[in-house]
Write a protein that holds these residues in place. Sequence first.
Motif, mmCIF file in Angstrom:
data_model
loop_
_atom_site.group_PDB
_atom_site.id
_atom_site.type_symbol
_atom_site.label_atom_id
_atom_site.label_comp_id
_atom_site.label_asym_id
_atom_site.label_seq_id
_atom_site.Cartn_x
_atom_site.Cartn_y
_atom_site.Cartn_z
ATOM 1 N N GLN A 173 0.888 -1.073 0.054
ATOM 2 C CA GLN A 173 -0.184 -0.019 -0.121
ATOM 3 C C GLN A 173 0.800 1.273 -0.096
ATOM 4 N N GLN A 174 2.178 1.162 0.626
ATOM 5 C CA GLN A 174 2.860 2.420 0.704
ATOM 6 C C GLN A 174 3.493 2.909 -0.635
ATOM 7 N N ASN A 175 3.423 1.754 -1.445
ATOM 8 C CA ASN A 175 3.935 2.172 -3.122
ATOM 9 C C ASN A 175 2.817 3.129 -3.472
ATOM 10 N N VAL A 176 1.656 2.931 -3.265
ATOM 11 C CA VAL A 176 0.764 3.966 -4.008
ATOM 12 C C VAL A 176 0.859 5.425 -3.244
ATOM 13 N N SER A 177 1.452 5.350 -2.166
ATOM 14 C CA SER A 177 1.252 6.576 -1.579
ATOM 15 C C SER A 177 2.876 7.374 -1.956
ATOM 16 N N MET A 178 3.727 6.653 -2.320
ATOM 17 C CA MET A 178 4.944 7.018 -3.076
ATOM 18 C C MET A 178 4.778 7.432 -4.409
ATOM 19 N N SER A 179 3.643 7.313 -5.141
ATOM 20 C CA SER A 179 3.547 7.663 -6.538
ATOM 21 C C SER A 179 3.716 9.085 -6.757
ATOM 22 N N THR A 180 3.164 9.954 -5.802
ATOM 23 C CA THR A 180 3.595 11.435 -5.815
ATOM 24 C C THR A 180 4.879 11.689 -5.984
ATOM 25 N N THR A 181 5.701 11.159 -5.055
ATOM 26 C CA THR A 181 7.056 11.381 -4.769
ATOM 27 C C THR A 181 7.839 10.962 -6.098
ATOM 28 N N MET A 182 7.532 9.997 -6.479
ATOM 29 C CA MET A 182 8.079 9.454 -7.906
ATOM 30 C C MET A 182 7.762 10.387 -8.849
ATOM 31 N N ARG A 183 6.520 10.937 -9.072
ATOM 32 C CA ARG A 183 6.301 11.664 -10.265
ATOM 33 C C ARG A 183 6.995 12.942 -10.082
ATOM 34 N N ARG A 184 7.131 13.456 -8.876
ATOM 35 C CA ARG A 184 7.796 14.573 -8.768
ATOM 36 C C ARG A 184 9.422 14.606 -8.976
#
Length: 393
Positions: A173-184
């Motif tokens: 589930q944490q991977n989903v929350s990191m999607s914003t950071t990856m995009r940034r």
Amino acid sequence: MEVLQAQNVKLSKSSSSLQARLANLQRKQEYEQKLKDSEVLRHQTDLSSSAQQTQGDGAGGAPAVKPGGDKQEDRAQKAARQNKHTALQVYSSALATLLDWVCEAHLRQALTELPTHPSDTYCAPDFIQERVFKVLPCLVDILRDNAANIRCCLPCLQFIYWSLLHIDQIQTQQNVSMSTTMRRLGEEIYYPKSAKVTEVEKIIGTPTVLNEKLKDALFLRSSNSHVRFLSALIVLKTLSRSDVLAQAFDVLKTELKEDQAKELFLYYQASSIITFYLKPVNKTFISVAVDVMLQMSSDSPFQRTFLESCGNEHFFRAAALLIRTPLPDIRVMERLSIVLQKLSKIRTNKRFFEIYTIVAIIQEMLVAGGNENAFLTLNLKSILFNLNVAVKS
């Protein structure tokens, strides 16, 4: 009891996800505030310069006192101190996590006769992911401040890249929350700070307008080929806009004309990234992805190693799906057949050709197509010959 435990686990994961999301939003807000403060500081500096010039031009050199001038200077100094404090927090957080990681997982264990924990603990996905999640958000700001400093920039890019591959291995589930950071992170590489590309232009801007604003020699346009190559891979992993991905592929294909880049391709295990774009769902980039694979399979000191890196289920599953998909451009199938023909020479790959029914598909293509395309037919027959399979008449 089991139901309650399951609900507890679910709520715990949800809470962790929300906390990570909140942390990302807070960092984004801090960055936006820092930009606003920087604009205020620049504006105040301009006003101060204008005021000084006016004073110098005054009659008799009498100083002109500007009401509220001291307050404006105080606000500007306060904004500057706040920006410096925020940047210091980012660097301190990243450095503290990394030093703790190195000390615990490497330095201490190397000097301890009886380690307190087995060394396998420090290679466990959960252990690595926990620390990766702490460092990645900080790297957005660190990259922004050190884009032109290759000595600092390259290790940051390497950490980001390997972290992305580790995150891919664990679906949580944490991977989903990191999607914003990856995009940034991807946007920071493609739209460097100094390029001054607005959010609106990122969304609706034309390639011509964006290219005019993206002339700084940073990341994809760096003077260092290693930085350019790694930046392209990260963009392919983190962003989804078609024109952005097309430019990343262009950079990658240009770099792969040199053997040094082919060596980097193998070092960074980039086959999996390109294989993702071989899938039929990525119709726009199938052709260019096949081109990259063909470049890597051409005669070079790294050809054999590359072909061996493709000997896995991930690649052959994608290849089988692609062969079954009607392609508007027959040249794509021709280039793919060249890669498959070279892979068929490796004995251990025979089982993949059979498991994913590629042999059966090739035989059907030969029966249905006849000799309409001599080059493709020759390659397909060569694949069957290498696999010791008879051609159906």
